[in-house]
Design an enzyme around this catalytic site. Structure first.
Site, PDB file in Angstrom:
ATOM      1  N   ARG A 199       0.776  -1.040   0.400  1.00 31.24           N
ATOM      2  CA  ARG A 199       0.351  -0.113  -0.352  1.00 31.24           C
ATOM      3  C   ARG A 199       1.006   1.122  -0.089  1.00 31.24           C
ATOM      4  O   ARG A 199       1.304   1.602   0.753  1.00 31.24           O
ATOM      5  CB  ARG A 199      -0.922   0.024   1.276  1.00 31.24           C
ATOM      6  CG  ARG A 199      -1.964  -1.048   1.114  1.00 31.24           C
ATOM      7  CD  ARG A 199      -2.723  -0.987   2.213  1.00 31.24           C
ATOM      8  NE  ARG A 199      -1.809  -1.094   3.305  1.00 31.24           N
ATOM      9  CZ  ARG A 199      -2.686  -2.098   4.962  1.00 31.24           C
ATOM     10  NH1 ARG A 199      -4.178  -2.371   4.838  1.00 31.24           N
ATOM     11  NH2 ARG A 199      -1.700  -2.543   5.722  1.00 31.24           N
TER      12      ARG A 199
ATOM     13  N   ASP B  13       3.017   5.154  -0.728  1.00 28.86           N
ATOM     14  CA  ASP B  13       2.198   6.248  -0.489  1.00 28.86           C
ATOM     15  C   ASP B  13       1.341   6.967  -1.479  1.00 28.86           C
ATOM     16  O   ASP B  13       1.560   6.440  -2.009  1.00 28.86           O
ATOM     17  CB  ASP B  13       3.100   6.808   1.132  1.00 28.86           C
ATOM     18  CG  ASP B  13       3.039   5.564   2.045  1.00 28.86           C
ATOM     19  OD1 ASP B  13       1.901   5.340   3.186  1.00 28.86           O
ATOM     20  OD2 ASP B  13       4.414   6.374   3.005  1.00 28.86           O
TER      21      ASP B  13
ATOM     22  N   TYR C 251      12.226  -2.014  -3.914  1.00 30.79           N
ATOM     23  CA  TYR C 251      11.655  -0.303  -3.878  1.00 30.79           C
ATOM     24  C   TYR C 251      13.605   0.088  -4.711  1.00 30.79           C
ATOM     25  O   TYR C 251      14.142  -0.428  -4.608  1.00 30.79           O
ATOM     26  CB  TYR C 251      11.793   0.068  -3.101  1.00 30.79           C
ATOM     27  CG  TYR C 251      10.381   0.257  -2.851  1.00 30.79           C
ATOM     28  CD1 TYR C 251       8.962   1.237  -2.954  1.00 30.79           C
ATOM     29  CD2 TYR C 251       9.498  -0.547  -1.794  1.00 30.79           C
ATOM     30  CE1 TYR C 251       7.581   1.097  -2.320  1.00 30.79           C
ATOM     31  CE2 TYR C 251       8.305  -0.946  -1.554  1.00 30.79           C
ATOM     32  CZ  TYR C 251       7.499  -0.220  -1.461  1.00 30.79           C
ATOM     33  OH  TYR C 251       5.967  -0.226  -1.199  1.00 30.79           O
TER      34      TYR C 251
ATOM     35  N   ARG D 179      11.582   5.505   2.565  1.00 27.48           N
ATOM     36  CA  ARG D 179      12.493   7.272   2.782  1.00 27.48           C
ATOM     37  C   ARG D 179      12.594   7.774   3.794  1.00 27.48           C
ATOM     38  O   ARG D 179      13.682   8.518   4.076  1.00 27.48           O
ATOM     39  CB  ARG D 179      10.476   7.835   2.609  1.00 27.48           C
ATOM     40  CG  ARG D 179      10.295   7.568   1.172  1.00 27.48           C
ATOM     41  CD  ARG D 179       9.080   8.253   0.494  1.00 27.48           C
ATOM     42  NE  ARG D 179       8.215   8.343   1.541  1.00 27.48           N
ATOM     43  CZ  ARG D 179       7.463   9.073   2.086  1.00 27.48           C
ATOM     44  NH1 ARG D 179       8.134  10.285   2.307  1.00 27.48           N
ATOM     45  NH2 ARG D 179       6.341   8.641   2.813  1.00 27.48           N
TER      46      ARG D 179
END
Length: 281
Positions: free
Chosen positions: A55, A57, A118, A206
């Site tokens: 999910r 952001d 990622y 992040r």
């Protein structure tokens, strides 16, 4: 009960115009747009159980997102050869369904996954990001050293409690296993961080990038990001890197479809504490 078919969808999107994946009543989200388009093509409520692997952001992109949904077998039989093209015509241009594949009923896009991968893109060019890539590349105002970035990354690989790097949620664990974390500099000068783990908690990637960047430009020692792993609450010293540099590029699953259910069961035991809700990942 009507026989149903489970479909695995490969999805890509530019996250710039979305408030993340998860449907929200008053915001534009990837799940919301996808569900609305499926209802338009197939009829309201025909596609059910839309479930995503990760999910993302608000502002985060995806080239390798995976989700699943269920359709009545008769509906799938009637649309199989044309559904992908119909979705391509009706979906907005910032989201694409790249493939739709029937899978066993015990495939779970979220819980059957073995890893999420990622990439985070940064430029340290003095002029900033190229205009055509500004929505996917972070412009960093200081020169970055690749060796320093990789030295900082090395201290974060492995199974750790990443509480210092996560937005804690009630009943949720912050224990994660990072199986890959490294940086490269591409021929065009962009620095790319690749991070892979069994799952991630909210804002974890992040936050890791934010900590590594200040080590990469020399303002913090390379040992500093790893030293925060001893903390049991979020560190106020860590700045979360902006969302637009981050892209979900791959989700892994067992090679043998017979392992889908076993993997999902094991993941639920690990990620869903007794009496609590499911954990981000």
């Amino acid at each position: 009960m009507d026989e149903r078919v489970r479909l695995r969808l490969a999805v890509a999107y530019d996250g710039t115009g979305f408030s993340g994946w998860a449907a929200q009543p008053t915001r534009r989200t990837v799940a919301g747009v996808l569900a609305e388009t499926l209802d338009l093509v197939l009829g309201a409520g025909v596609a059910t159980g839309l479930t995503v692997a990760g999910r993302t952001d608000a502002g985060v992109h995806a080239t390798g997102q995976v989700c699943h949904l269920d359709l009545p077998a008769a509906v799938w039989a009637g649309h199989e050869g044309r559904l992908l093209r119909r979705l391509a015509r009706l979906l907005p241009t910032d989201v694409r369904v790249r493939a739709m594949t029937p899978v066993p009923a015990d495939f779970d896009a979220r819980f059957s996954a073995t890893f999420r991968r990622y990439e985070y893109r940064v430029t340290d060019a003095p002029f900033g990001a190229e205009p055509l890539r500004r929505h996917e590349v972070l412009a960093w105002p200081r020169p970055l050293d690749l060796d320093l970035l990789n030295a900082a990354a090395a201290g974060l690989v492995g199974e750790h409690d990443f509480a210092a790097y996560c937005r804690r949620k009630e009943h949720a664990t912050t224990l994660r296993e990072v199986t890959r974390l490294d940086w490269r500099r591409d021929p065009d000068g962009l620095l790319v961080a690749t991070v892979q783990a069994d799952a991630f908690c909210q804002a974890m990637v992040r936050s890791l990038v934010g900590a590594m960047l200040v080590a990469g430009d020399g303002r913090r020692p390379v040992q500093w990001p790893g030293s925060l792993l001893t903390r049991r609450e979020r560190s106020s010293e860590v700045t979360v890197a902006p969302a637009h540099g981050l892209t979900l590029v791959a989700v892994g699953y067992p090679d043998d479809p017979a392992e889908y259910a076993r993997r999902a069961e094991a993941t639920r035991r690990l990620r869903v504490p007794t009496g609590g809700p499911a954990v981000e990942g």
